[in-house]
Scaffold this motif. Structure first.
Motif, PDB file in Angstrom:
ATOM      1  N   CYS A   1       3.670  -6.422   5.869  1.00  7.95           N
ATOM      2  CA  CYS A   1       3.006  -5.534   6.839  1.00  7.95           C
ATOM      3  C   CYS A   1       3.205  -6.126   8.234  1.00  7.95           C
ATOM      4  O   CYS A   1       2.693  -7.218   8.518  1.00  7.95           O
ATOM      5  CB  CYS A   1       1.523  -5.414   6.511  1.00  7.95           C
TER       6      CYS A   1
ATOM      7  N   LYS B   1       4.100   3.577   9.710  1.00 12.11           N
ATOM      8  CA  LYS B   1       4.250   4.130   8.350  1.00 12.11           C
ATOM      9  C   LYS B   1       3.472   5.438   8.212  1.00 12.11           C
ATOM     10  O   LYS B   1       3.881   6.355   7.512  1.00 12.11           O
ATOM     11  CB  LYS B   1       3.729   3.147   7.293  1.00 12.11           C
TER      12      LYS B   1
ATOM     13  N   PRO C   1       0.800  -1.237   0.000  1.00 12.33           N
ATOM     14  CA  PRO C   1       0.000   0.000   0.000  1.00 12.33           C
ATOM     15  C   PRO C   1       0.830   1.283   0.000  1.00 12.33           C
ATOM     16  O   PRO C   1       0.429   2.274  -0.609  1.00 12.33           O
ATOM     17  CB  PRO C   1      -0.814  -0.126   1.301  1.00 12.33           C
ATOM     18  N   VAL C   2       1.994   1.268   0.666  1.00 10.17           N
ATOM     19  CA  VAL C   2       2.830   2.479   0.663  1.00 10.17           C
ATOM     20  C   VAL C   2       3.470   2.659  -0.727  1.00 10.17           C
ATOM     21  O   VAL C   2       3.559   3.782  -1.241  1.00 10.17           O
ATOM     22  CB  VAL C   2       3.882   2.435   1.791  1.00 10.17           C
TER      23      VAL C   2
HETATM   24  S1  SF4 Z   1       2.707  -1.602   7.187  1.00  9.98           S
HETATM   25 FE1  SF4 Z   1       0.667  -2.513   7.197  1.00  9.98          FE
HETATM   26  S2  SF4 Z   1      -0.613  -1.193   8.463  1.00  9.98           S
HETATM   27 FE2  SF4 Z   1       1.257  -0.053   7.894  1.00  9.98          FE
HETATM   28  S3  SF4 Z   1       0.718   1.061   6.039  1.00  9.98           S
HETATM   29 FE3  SF4 Z   1       1.628  -0.850   5.386  1.00  9.98          FE
HETATM   30  S4  SF4 Z   1      -0.113  -2.234   5.140  1.00  9.98           S
HETATM   31 FE4  SF4 Z   1      -0.822  -0.509   6.353  1.00  9.98          FE
END
Ligand code: SF4
Length: 318
Positions: free
Chosen positions: A266, A91, A56-57
């Motif tokens: 994650c 994050k 997602p990041v």
């Molecule tokens: S590490 Fe996990 S909880 Fe944190 S932004 Fe990434 S996916 Fe989301």
């Protein structure tokens, strides 16, 4: 003063966009939202990100790149804490710094800090500081913030009526799906509503005649109550919501099975994955499947797993 602000359609967009939109518009900004994720977004994001970052990041970085030449500044809030006694994922704490570091050609980053743990006074000081990018009038900043809060309450009601965030943002009507099966989809909103990274999971399930419930459709107080059954309080707010939704379904069996969508790499998700799987096994009430996604997720493999899970749930019902 800033005029055009870019909002990446990623990460907490799915949680707070209506609030951010009303707030920024109330401050007099024009908003450009990046388009839905595509392969190009992921390629752009992964080329700038460290390998060990979660998907997602990386996707978020791709959205920043798309906005590069369209806006005066990028809106990247530093969401530290949204309730007393708990934090968000690390994050989110460092997201504006990450955004500034990935590419020097990006526009400037506006990073209001949302940190409930600092108390009301400091929270409003941070808000007023941010508002100064647009206006020197305090009352206008506070009024814009109130508009944001009210938009968020309307959004929340729409989610609880059965819309996904994407549908609620698009002002869609609630549809009635006449599926003979219902599946609860748990996970972070950016994993379950970004249809590119999860290979259109919700749409596919609905096409197969499966009704879908998600974490966001459950009222906040219910999530909080269910998560309170944990022997130890979770100090990550968003993970607590995911746990609350799974516990809710395991207890009241309002769905036939649960799919938990999580990202590879994650940290918080890998911890609660173990917790949720063992709790589902211990209660023995509903099947739970964990679906791990990353930028290399193969469509055929993932769809086959979901299809097999759906078939298994149908056999259980006959
Ligand atoms: S590490 Fe996990 S909880 Fe944190 S932004 Fe990434 S996916 Fe989301």
């Amino acid at each position: 003063m800033c005029a055009t602000i870019g909002v990446p359609q990623a990460l907490l967009y799915y949680k707070y966009y209506p609030q951010w939109e009303a707030f920024l518009k109330g401050l007099g900004a024009e908003i450009v939202v990046s388009s839905a994720t595509t392969k190009r977004t992921i390629n752009a994001g992964t080329s700038l990100a460290e390998n060990e970052l979660c998907l997602p990041v990386k996707v978020f970085f791709g959205h920043l790149v798309e906005l590069r030449n369209q806006v005066d500044a990028l809106f990247v809030p530093r969401v530290v804490s949204v309730e007393n006694g708990a934090y968000t994922c690390p994050k989110f704490l460092g997201l504006p710094d990450l955004a500034r570091s990935i590419d020097s050609s990006l526009p400037s980053v506006l990073d209001p800090t949302f940190n409930r743990r600092l108390g009301r006074k400091k929270f409003y000081e941070a808000l007023l500081d941010f508002g100064k990018h647009f206006t020197n009038k305090k009352y206008r900043i506070l009024r814009a913030w109130m508009m944001g809060l009210s938009a968020q309450r309307v959004f929340q009601r729409k989610l609880e009526s059965g819309l996904t965030p994407v549908e609620a943002i698009a002002n869609a009507e609630v549809q009635t799906y006449k599926g003979n099966l219902k599946i609860g989809i748990a996970g972070h909103p950016y994993n379950i509503y970004d249809s590119y990274i999860n290979l259109n999971l919700i749409k596919r399930l609905r096409e197969w005649g499966v009704d879908v419930a998600t974490t966001e459709m459950i009222p906040q107080r219910t999530l909080e109550h269910e998560a309170s059954y944990l022997p130890k309080r979770l100090f990550w707010s968003y993970e607590k919501e995911v746990v609350g939704s799974v516990f809710h379904w395991l207890r009241n069996k309002s769905v036939d099975g649960i799919i938990y969508v999580l990202s590879f790499a994650c940290g918080p998700d890998s911890l609660i994955q173990v917790l949720l799987e063992s709790e589902a096994k211990r209660r023995g009430s509903l099947p739970l499947m964990s679906l791990v996604i990353d930028e290399h997720s193969g469509e055929a493999g993932m769809i086959t797993r979901v299809e097999a899970f759906v078939d298994m749930l149908r056999w259980r019902k006959v």
